[in-house]
Design an enzyme around this catalytic site. Structure first.
Site, PDB file in Angstrom:
ATOM      1  N   PRO A 186      -0.152  -5.117   2.381  1.00 49.17           N
ATOM      2  CA  PRO A 186      -0.714  -4.405   1.223  1.00 49.17           C
ATOM      3  C   PRO A 186      -0.751  -5.229  -0.067  1.00 49.17           C
ATOM      4  CG  PRO A 186       1.045  -3.138   2.294  1.00 49.17           C
ATOM      5  CD  PRO A 186       1.125  -4.540   2.805  1.00 49.17           C
ATOM      6  N   SER A 187      -0.048  -6.345  -0.121  1.00 52.01           N
ATOM      7  CA  SER A 187       0.037  -7.135  -1.345  1.00 52.01           C
ATOM      8  C   SER A 187      -1.338  -7.593  -1.803  1.00 52.01           C
ATOM      9  CB  SER A 187       0.925  -8.360  -1.098  1.00 52.01           C
ATOM     10  OG  SER A 187       0.663  -9.388  -2.038  1.00 52.01           O
ATOM     11  N   PRO A 188      -1.743  -7.303  -3.045  1.00 47.80           N
ATOM     12  CA  PRO A 188      -3.064  -7.749  -3.506  1.00 47.80           C
ATOM     13  C   PRO A 188      -3.292  -9.259  -3.379  1.00 47.80           C
ATOM     14  CG  PRO A 188      -2.218  -6.067  -4.972  1.00 47.80           C
ATOM     15  CD  PRO A 188      -1.092  -6.412  -4.031  1.00 47.80           C
TER      16      PRO A 188
END
Length: 240
Positions: free
Chosen positions: A31-33
């Site tokens: 999920p980390s941008p």
């Protein structure tokens, strides 16, 4: 067992293609941008990573072997045959320089590249930073949202809107890694509930970038990650 065999064969073939080198290792959290930007770029470059999940929510980034690799213990981190890089925007520039078939995503023209670099730094130091200042304390620790920080974020969006006076993309007449990085940031803001209505140039650019990235995992990599972080934020806000 079958899947493991397929992965071994895939890595072996990739190794042969690269003249004996193993694929770069990507330490990431889906999920980390910043990780999402790297994963979409890999698809654009048609390259493989040896993917290793590091769950920061469980403190895995603090394990001694990872801290030895990256003393800052942040994600994403790439290890390409002993060259260890972190900070996603530096990784984007390196991967294009090392693996792209041409310079379209990171032009060699020094004036265009200067604009790409400036936009990347604007994203890192201003736009993404202010988004994080406003939302991440709530998302990770349940802190109240600070409206003064929202005002700073909206100020940065006004600056970003002004950058489209002469061009449809952020740094050139076509899509570059600056657009990739900034698209991920804007998509996360939108998922968090920031209204893009007052920024017509950003909205038009954002639509073009989503179309550009659609074949390279925009929905399954980027939008799903943005929605996951939105869920984390909403959960913390409901539990306040």
């Amino acid at each position: 067992m079958v899947n493991e065999t397929r992965e071994i064969v895939k890595e072996f073939v990739y190794c042969l293609i690269r003249g004996g080198k193993m694929p770069p290792i990507l330490y990431y959290l889906p999920p980390s941008p910043p990780c999402r930007a790297i994963m979409m770029l890999a698809k654009m470059l048609d390259m493989e990573f040896d993917m290793k999940v590091v769950n920061i929510l469980e403190g895995e980034q603090l394990k001694p072997d990872f801290v030895e690799l990256n003393p800052q213990h942040c994600l994403p981190t790439v290890d390409d045959d002993g060259l260890v890089l972190w900070e996603s925007r530096a990784i984007l520039a390196y991967l294009v320089s090392a693996y792209a078939k041409d310079d379209k995503l990171y032009p060699k023209d020094i004036r265009v590249r200067a604009l790409v670099d400036q936009r990347l730094q604007f994203d890192l130091g201003t736009l993404y930073a202010r988004m994080g200042d406003y939302f991440f304390g709530t998302m990770f620790m349940g802190a109240p949202l600070d409206e003064t920080k929202k005002a700073k974020l909206l100020e940065a969006l006004r600056w970003f809107e002004a950058m489209f006076k002469k061009r449809e993309f952020t740094a050139s007449d076509h899509f570059t890694i600056a657009d990739l990085s900034l698209t991920v940031t804007i998509s996360q803001m939108e998922a968090f509930g920031i209204d893009l209505g007052p920024y017509p140039k950003i909205r038009a650019w954002f639509k073009k970038c989503k179309e550009e990235l659609e074949p390279y995992g925009y929905e399954e990599i980027n939008q799903s990650g943005a929605d996951a972080l939105k869920g984390m934020l909403e959960s913390k806000m409901q539990n306040k």
